[in-house]
Enzyme design. Structure first.
Site, PDB file in Angstrom:
ATOM      1  N   LYS A  97       0.824  -1.216   0.000  1.00 17.39           N
ATOM      2  CA  LYS A  97       0.000   0.000   0.000  1.00 17.39           C
ATOM      3  C   LYS A  97       0.857   1.264   0.000  1.00 17.39           C
ATOM      4  CE  LYS A  97      -0.938   0.419   4.976  1.00 17.39           C
ATOM      5  NZ  LYS A  97      -1.968   0.507   6.003  1.00 17.39           N
ATOM      6  N   ASP A  98       2.177   1.140   0.291  1.00 17.23           N
ATOM      7  CA  ASP A  98       3.072   2.310   0.241  1.00 17.23           C
ATOM      8  C   ASP A  98       3.606   2.584  -1.163  1.00 17.23           C
ATOM      9  OD1 ASP A  98       2.834   2.616   2.988  1.00 17.23           O
ATOM     10  OD2 ASP A  98       4.688   1.534   3.449  1.00 17.23           O
ATOM     11  N   ARG A 150      -8.668   8.066   4.466  1.00 14.49           N
ATOM     12  CA  ARG A 150      -9.564   6.996   3.992  1.00 14.49           C
ATOM     13  C   ARG A 150     -10.356   6.412   5.158  1.00 14.49           C
ATOM     14  NH1 ARG A 150      -9.036   1.885   4.903  1.00 14.49           N
ATOM     15  NH2 ARG A 150      -6.895   2.118   5.633  1.00 14.49           N
ATOM     16  N   ARG A 151      -9.663   6.131   6.256  1.00  8.85           N
ATOM     17  CA  ARG A 151     -10.358   5.581   7.416  1.00  8.85           C
ATOM     18  C   ARG A 151     -11.316   6.608   8.010  1.00  8.85           C
ATOM     19  NH1 ARG A 151      -4.726   2.972   9.471  1.00  8.85           N
ATOM     20  NH2 ARG A 151      -4.972   0.879   8.565  1.00  8.85           N
ATOM     21  N   ARG A 179       0.087  10.179  14.065  1.00  3.23           N
ATOM     22  CA  ARG A 179       1.155   9.486  13.348  1.00  3.23           C
ATOM     23  C   ARG A 179       1.916   8.647  14.343  1.00  3.23           C
ATOM     24  NH1 ARG A 179       5.288  11.451   9.162  1.00  3.23           N
ATOM     25  NH2 ARG A 179       5.488   9.189   9.235  1.00  3.23           N
ATOM     26  N   ARG A 207       0.849   4.631  18.697  1.00  2.00           N
ATOM     27  CA  ARG A 207      -0.590   4.763  18.455  1.00  2.00           C
ATOM     28  C   ARG A 207      -1.412   4.079  19.543  1.00  2.00           C
ATOM     29  NH1 ARG A 207      -1.529   5.298  12.038  1.00  2.00           N
ATOM     30  NH2 ARG A 207       0.443   6.291  11.560  1.00  2.00           N
ATOM     31  N   CYS A 211      -2.253   9.175  -1.919  1.00  2.00           N
ATOM     32  CA  CYS A 211      -2.539   8.949  -0.510  1.00  2.00           C
ATOM     33  C   CYS A 211      -3.426  10.042   0.066  1.00  2.00           C
ATOM     34  CB  CYS A 211      -1.220   8.891   0.239  1.00  2.00           C
ATOM     35  SG  CYS A 211      -1.314   8.394   1.935  1.00  2.00           S
TER      36      CYS A 211
END
Length: 327
Positions: free
Chosen positions: A85-86, A133-134, A155, A161, A252
């Site tokens: 996904k990166d 997106r989330r 971040r 997190r 992104c």
């Protein structure tokens, strides 16, 4: 067939984070098995690892990848492992995506205080995520189910997190199941978010094994060896997802989710379904569509599936949600 210095250790370029090291270590073991050569991890610091800015502001997807690719091109490492996904959607000509191994769980998960599931979060719950997106999908879900949440941009690595929840700053954080699985912390998850609630990032849960495109006999031999780790179903699925992303020109910074999965009865796979979503981060507008077709047998077929769904989404107004790309 004796290649010159074929018995030397292969150098695998990896980011330094605990998660990157874990997934690179798993690939290193698999590569040792298929090549009979030892693999040494070469840690490379990327701009995305050192910058404290939000990902959307520092250029999105490429920030974790460029330094690894530069090391490959310069010959400092023989191959690299990325979170798929990166990876930017355009593949450089001088590098080969030699393998996409079998995908981990693509879902997003919730780590919340007091073992809470998403639907049990209290009024005004603070939910941390660095992903627009989330945010878009969680806010839209909350809105349509009469819940009130506040999404908070964060971040940092997994420890940082989850630390926000443990120290009471946040009620919950949203992370990728695959990452927690790879570092052995999946037992901290309080809720697995189904894809019909939150579609993952295109390619989420999958890894990309990249090396130089075979310009020399040695490069070609490595491409061939690494290709043994490839999982054709995973590659077809992520190719369709990334084709959708590229056609939406999202990168992104715009909230795009996509998931391709195989549909069938029992052991017989009949079709591939591709679902896509794009929306505003406050969740007020979402364009969510899906399409189902034969399982792609070629790269071009998988690309076509993604492009077709993107065209339908754009026709339904997706382009208007991507304001930041239009200026």
């Amino acid at each position: 067939m004796s290649e010159p210095h074929v018995q030397g250790a292969l150098r695998l370029g990896t980011r330094r984070s605990r998660l990157a090291m874990a997934q690179s270590g798993q690939v290193a073991d698999a590569v040792s098995q298929v090549t009979g050569r030892s693999v040494e991890l070469v840690e490379i610091t990327t701009y995305g690892d050192t910058s404290r800015e939000h990902l959307a502001q520092i250029g999105g997807t490429g920030v974790f990848v460029t330094a690894l690719r530069d090391a490959l091109v310069r010959g400092e490492v023989d191959f690299a492992v990325h979170s798929l996904k990166d990876l930017p959607t355009a593949q450089p000509d001088d590098l080969a995506l030699a393998a996409v191994p079998k995908r981990e769980d693509p879902r997003d998960v919730l780590v919340a205080r007091d073992g809470l599931r998403f639907t049990d979060l209290p009024e005004g719950a603070r939910v941390g995520t660095g992903s627009p997106r989330r945010m878009a999908q969680l806010n839209a879900y909350a809105r349509s189910h009469g819940m009130s949440i506040e999404t908070v941009p964060i971040r940092g690595n997994v420890d940082t997190r989850i630390g926000y929840v443990r120290n009471g700053e946040l009620d919950a954080v949203v992370l990728a199941a695959a990452g927690l699985n790879r570092i052995g912390r999946i037992d901290e998850v309080t809720d697995f978010l189904p894809a019909d609630m939150v579609l993952p990032a295109p390619g989420q849960g999958a890894l990309a094994v990249e090396c130089r495109a075979g310009n020399t006999a040695e490069d070609a031999a490595l491409v061939a060896a690494l290709s043994e780790l490839d999982d054709p179903h995973t590659r077809g699925a992520v190719t369709a997802e990334r084709s959708l992303l590229a056609a939406l020109e999202a990168g992104c910074s715009a909230p795009v989710g996509a998931l391709a999965d195989l549909l069938g009865d029992g052991q017989i796979v009949k079709e591939m379904r591709l679902r896509g979503v794009v929306g505003t981060t406050d969740g007020s507008t979402l364009v969510q569509l899906s399409t189902t077709g034969p399982v792609p047998e070629t790269y071009d077929q998988a690309m076509a599936l993604g492009r077709e769904l993107a065209a339908e989404m754009l026709a339904k107004g997706a382009a208007g949600l991507m304001g930041e790309r239009a200026h």
